[in-house]
Design an enzyme around this catalytic site. Structure first.
Site, PDB file in Angstrom:
ATOM      1  N   ARG A  35       0.835  -1.208   0.000  1.00 30.88           N
ATOM      2  CA  ARG A  35       0.000   0.000   0.000  1.00 30.88           C
ATOM      3  C   ARG A  35       0.866   1.253   0.000  1.00 30.88           C
ATOM      4  O   ARG A  35       0.542   2.233  -0.666  1.00 30.88           O
ATOM      5  CB  ARG A  35      -0.968   0.001   1.191  1.00 30.88           C
ATOM      6  CG  ARG A  35      -2.012   1.095   1.032  1.00 30.88           C
ATOM      7  CD  ARG A  35      -3.347   0.736   1.617  1.00 30.88           C
ATOM      8  NE  ARG A  35      -4.028  -0.342   0.959  1.00 30.88           N
ATOM      9  CZ  ARG A  35      -4.784  -0.208  -0.149  1.00 30.88           C
ATOM     10  NH1 ARG A  35      -4.928   0.956  -0.734  1.00 30.88           N
ATOM     11  NH2 ARG A  35      -5.394  -1.248  -0.656  1.00 30.88           N
ATOM     12  N   HIS A  38       2.356   1.550  -3.485  1.00 32.72           N
ATOM     13  CA  HIS A  38       1.276   1.945  -4.390  1.00 32.72           C
ATOM     14  C   HIS A  38       0.939   3.425  -4.222  1.00 32.72           C
ATOM     15  O   HIS A  38       0.741   4.143  -5.202  1.00 32.72           O
ATOM     16  CB  HIS A  38       0.042   1.082  -4.120  1.00 32.72           C
ATOM     17  CG  HIS A  38      -1.135   1.420  -4.952  1.00 32.72           C
ATOM     18  ND1 HIS A  38      -2.167   2.207  -4.494  1.00 32.72           N
ATOM     19  CD2 HIS A  38      -1.444   1.084  -6.226  1.00 32.72           C
ATOM     20  CE1 HIS A  38      -3.064   2.341  -5.448  1.00 32.72           C
ATOM     21  NE2 HIS A  38      -2.647   1.663  -6.510  1.00 32.72           N
TER      22      HIS A  38
END
Length: 196
Positions: A35, A38
């Site tokens: 995450r 990303h």
């Protein structure tokens, strides 16, 4: 908590995983790394982040049991999409030897007490102040950004022995700090956590 994942996010993760193999990582560590990578489109975070799976497991349980989430700035709170956060920066004032960010952390500590998850993505002085308090945190996500004090404050966090997610470099910021917390929010709750 069921979250509808947009097809663009699905494709983005597919492309990221084609360039970055995270399959060897433990589940929560993998969730946080992916995450954060990303959120910043920065593969280097995979080798820059520092965390421990056992710490993440305990923090995940505390988060899903309702532990408060404290942020250093509203922008970090805005990025945490499924949880109310505490931010006292607007109530804080700078004083001799104390930045507004540090005072905001002090005020938040007075409000929430022990056991909170602290998410610091902006001010190294906020992280430095937290380390002076008897916060007994469930987790400190210490990812402040900058060329002055960021590396040092994150090193001090790691040396403190507190349960933490940090990184080694100057990189950080609101987006990656909130992404690290969101990884724990979005990760499924094991059945044993739900019933304990």
């Amino acid at each position: 908590m069921n979250r509808v994942i947009h097809p663009i996010e699905v494709e983005s993760y597919r492309r990221m995983r084609a360039r970055l193999d995270t399959s060897h990582l433990a589940p929560l560590t993998r969730a946080v790394v992916e995450r954060v990578v990303h959120s910043a489109a920065d593969l280097d975070y995979a080798s820059d982040l520092v965390m421990d799976e056992d710490v993440l497991v305990k923090a995940h349980a505390a988060l899903h049991a309702g532990a408060p989430v404290v942020v250093d700035v509203e922008m970090v709170g805005a990025g945490i999409t499924r949880r109310e956060t505490v931010c006292r920066l607007k109530d804080a004032v700078a004083g001799p030897g104390l930045t507004r960010s540090a005072h905001g952390i002090r005020l938040a500590h007075e409000q929430v007490g022990p056991g909170a998850l602290w998410v610091i993505g902006n001010a190294p002085t906020a992280l430095e102040e937290l380390l002076t308090l008897d916060a007994a945190p469930a987790l400190v996500i210490g990812l402040p950004v900058g060329f002055v004090g960021a590396v040092e404050s994150k090193a001090a966090l790691r040396e403190s022995g507190l349960p933490a997610v940090s990184n080694v470099s100057e990189k950080g910021g609101s987006a990656v700090a909130s992404a690290a917390l969101n990884a724990l929010l979005y990760h499924p709750v094991p059945h044993s956590e739900e019933t304990s």
